[in-house]
Write a protein that holds these residues in place. Structure first.
Motif, mmCIF file in Angstrom:
data_model
loop_
_atom_site.group_PDB
_atom_site.id
_atom_site.type_symbol
_atom_site.label_atom_id
_atom_site.label_comp_id
_atom_site.label_asym_id
_atom_site.label_seq_id
_atom_site.Cartn_x
_atom_site.Cartn_y
_atom_site.Cartn_z
ATOM 1 N N GLU A 95 0.890 -1.290 -0.171
ATOM 2 C CA GLU A 95 0.169 -0.023 0.122
ATOM 3 C C GLU A 95 0.932 1.262 -0.104
ATOM 4 O O GLU A 95 0.536 2.221 -0.658
ATOM 5 C CB GLU A 95 -1.100 -0.141 1.315
ATOM 6 N N ALA A 96 1.984 1.281 0.909
ATOM 7 C CA ALA A 96 2.750 2.479 0.856
ATOM 8 C C ALA A 96 3.535 2.768 -0.336
ATOM 9 O O ALA A 96 3.759 3.726 -0.873
ATOM 10 C CB ALA A 96 3.709 2.334 1.999
ATOM 11 N N MET A 97 4.062 1.456 -1.192
ATOM 12 C CA MET A 97 4.562 1.572 -2.441
ATOM 13 C C MET A 97 3.786 2.012 -3.475
ATOM 14 O O MET A 97 4.177 2.955 -4.326
ATOM 15 C CB MET A 97 5.479 0.291 -2.641
ATOM 16 N N ALA A 98 2.694 1.653 -3.353
ATOM 17 C CA ALA A 98 1.564 1.999 -4.512
ATOM 18 C C ALA A 98 1.396 3.457 -4.226
ATOM 19 O O ALA A 98 0.983 4.344 -5.354
ATOM 20 C CB ALA A 98 0.346 1.103 -4.266
ATOM 21 N N ALA A 99 1.410 4.128 -3.179
ATOM 22 C CA ALA A 99 0.911 5.308 -3.030
ATOM 23 C C ALA A 99 2.243 6.289 -2.922
ATOM 24 O O ALA A 99 1.838 7.570 -2.645
ATOM 25 C CB ALA A 99 0.211 5.488 -1.578
ATOM 26 N N ASN A 100 3.245 5.746 -2.971
ATOM 27 C CA ASN A 100 4.527 6.632 -3.208
ATOM 28 C C ASN A 100 4.665 7.383 -1.943
ATOM 29 O O ASN A 100 5.089 8.479 -1.930
ATOM 30 C CB ASN A 100 4.560 7.674 -4.337
ATOM 31 N N ALA A 101 4.494 6.727 -0.938
ATOM 32 C CA ALA A 101 4.304 7.376 0.584
ATOM 33 C C ALA A 101 5.501 7.484 1.347
ATOM 34 O O ALA A 101 6.603 6.856 0.823
ATOM 35 C CB ALA A 101 3.440 6.513 1.420
ATOM 36 N N ASP A 102 5.533 8.509 1.994
ATOM 37 C CA ASP A 102 6.721 8.959 2.873
ATOM 38 C C ASP A 102 6.232 8.711 4.063
ATOM 39 O O ASP A 102 5.147 9.365 4.805
ATOM 40 C CB ASP A 102 7.197 10.402 2.918
#
Length: 438
Positions: A95-102
């Motif tokens: 989920e974090a990778m798909a969202a380009n999350a920091d």
């Protein structure tokens, strides 16, 4: 949770396959970073002090009370465990990778144009020495680099560069995780396409060798049911194409004759150290010295470029359409600068040639008919080595007559490394690399 974990982590980390400091006392474990990724899932970077060195490792931790039996084998404390093995939590990484999350100091990045299905569940595969790989469904494989070295990992650097060039010989990258370590952008993980329909090159080669050993005595390797030469030829051509793609994607250079002579001296020093540890190698060292002496005949520049760096049959997968090359991170135990350094592409060629010898001979170590099968092992290795080299040339790889001396020296230098490795880890296999000096 963090302050009470350093004690349990000290004992737990020393028992992990990926811990590089085995055999040395751990002086101190400290937690450099502790980030909550999702409820119940924390990402830690821990520092381990040993003999004046300070190595850092990446750990995913979960906490459950009571701890389910399915997670008992990765327990750190009665309620805390290695969460890489918990499919109910690892979806947060997708989920974090798909969202380009920091998230705190962690940066999750998705490859341009990639679409990530966040509904896939994970499973830890294999028992890797230096990393942990999670397979999400039949779609992705995420490699977590356990021991962290400041800087961009060569695998991420190479795979993304080749994918952007449309290379058919790398598994599609989907994303990665990074953070700053000692002020440097550092790769923590990389996620690529999972090749669910592919076959491991080492396993395919061993099937061929078994078929030959089980065939009628005197039957040529070319007539045995599992002849591997056509695949070796295709692998050689794929290797040459990847070398060409690497040369186009990254800087190249040349090594002049004086540097080649220094290379020969480094080979000699390595040989001397190996003989001191494995005296049996001394009886066959003349072959290596002769090969290193021939490097003096190189009078022109030697092309160098980015290479794989740890190339063997276990690093390649056969899909229904072609060969795919994996694990471009180089030898994990070497410094990052050395793994990213330019080298002759013949280094990879030499590594694969040694791998063919291993495939042919490793089953002879405890075989009751080893003596009678020795000739067949040599025949299989020679046939597949030749097919690989032919494919490499036809695929555009440079392999001229003047390259023979360097290739032979690189191959014997690799065999020297193998002799020491087998003496330390698998003494019954030491005859395999020693045979290279006959």
């Amino acid at each position: 949770m963090t302050t009470s974990l350093t004690g349990p982590l000290t004992g737990w980390i020393a028992e992990q396959r990926w811990f590089a400091g085995k055999g040395r006392a751990i002086e101190e474990v400290t937690i450099d970073s502790d980030v909550e990724l999702s409820p119940g899932l924390r990402h830690l970077i821990v520092a381990v002090a040993q003999d004046g060195d300070r190595d850092r490792y990446q750990i995913l931790l979960g906490e459950r009370e009571p701890l389910p039996p399915r997670l008992a084998h990765v327990r750190v404390t009665p309620t805390v465990y290695d969460a890489a093995h918990d499919a109910e939590l690892t979806g947060a990484l997708l989920e974090a990778m798909a969202a380009n999350a920091d998230i705190g100091p962690l940066r999750f990045r998705r490859m341009d144009g990639a679409v990530i299905d966040t509904g896939q569940r994970s499973l830890v595969i294999g028992a890797e020495q230096s990393n942990t790989s999670l397979v999400f469904g039949d779609a992705y494989i995420m490699k977590l680099f356990r021991r962290l070295t400041p800087g961009v990992n060569p695998e991420l650097e190479i795979v993304t560069a080749l994918a952007r060039r449309g290379s058919p010989h790398v598994a599609q990258p989907y994303g990665w995780i990074e953070a700053d370590l000692d002020g440097e952008n550092t790769t923590l993980a990389i996620m690529q396409q999972f090749l669910s329909a592919a076959s491991d090159g080492w396993a395919l080669a061993l099937t061929s060798v078994r078929d030959l050993y089980a065939s009628m005595p005197g039957l040529p390797a070319s007539d045995a049911g599992g002849d591997f030469a056509a695949e070796s030829h295709r692998l050689g051509a794929a290797t040459a194409r990847v070398h060409a793609e690497l040369a186009a994607a990254f800087p190249t250079g040349v090594v002049e004759p004086p540097e080649v002579k220094r290379l020969a001296e480094s080979f000699r020093h390595r040989l001397d150290r190996a003989i001191a540890e494995v005296p049996a190698l001394g009886e066959r060292a003349d072959a290596a010295h002769e090969a290193y002496n021939r490097l003096a005949d190189i009078t022109g520049p030697v092309p160098v470029q980015r290479v794989h760096g740890d190339y063997h049959l276990g690093q390649v997968m056969r899909t229904p359409t072609d060969w795919i090359i994996l694990d471009f991170e180089g030898e994990p135990g070497q410094p990052l600068a050395e793994r990213r350094a330019l080298s002759s592409p013949l280094r990879d060629v030499a590594g694969m040639l040694r791998s063919f010898d291993y495939a042919a001979r490793h089953m002879l170590a405890d075989h009751p008919d080893a003596a009678s099968l020795e000739g067949r092992a040599r025949e299989w290795a020679d046939r597949n080595r030749s097919a690989f080299l032919t494919g490499y040339c036809e695929g555009g790889g440079r392999l001229h007559e003047e390259d023979a001396a360097l290739l032979h020296a690189l191959e014997l230098s690799k065999a020297v490394y193998e002799v020491v490795y087998e003496a330390r880890n698998r003494p019954s296999w030491i005859t395999i690399p020693l045979a290279a000096f006959l």
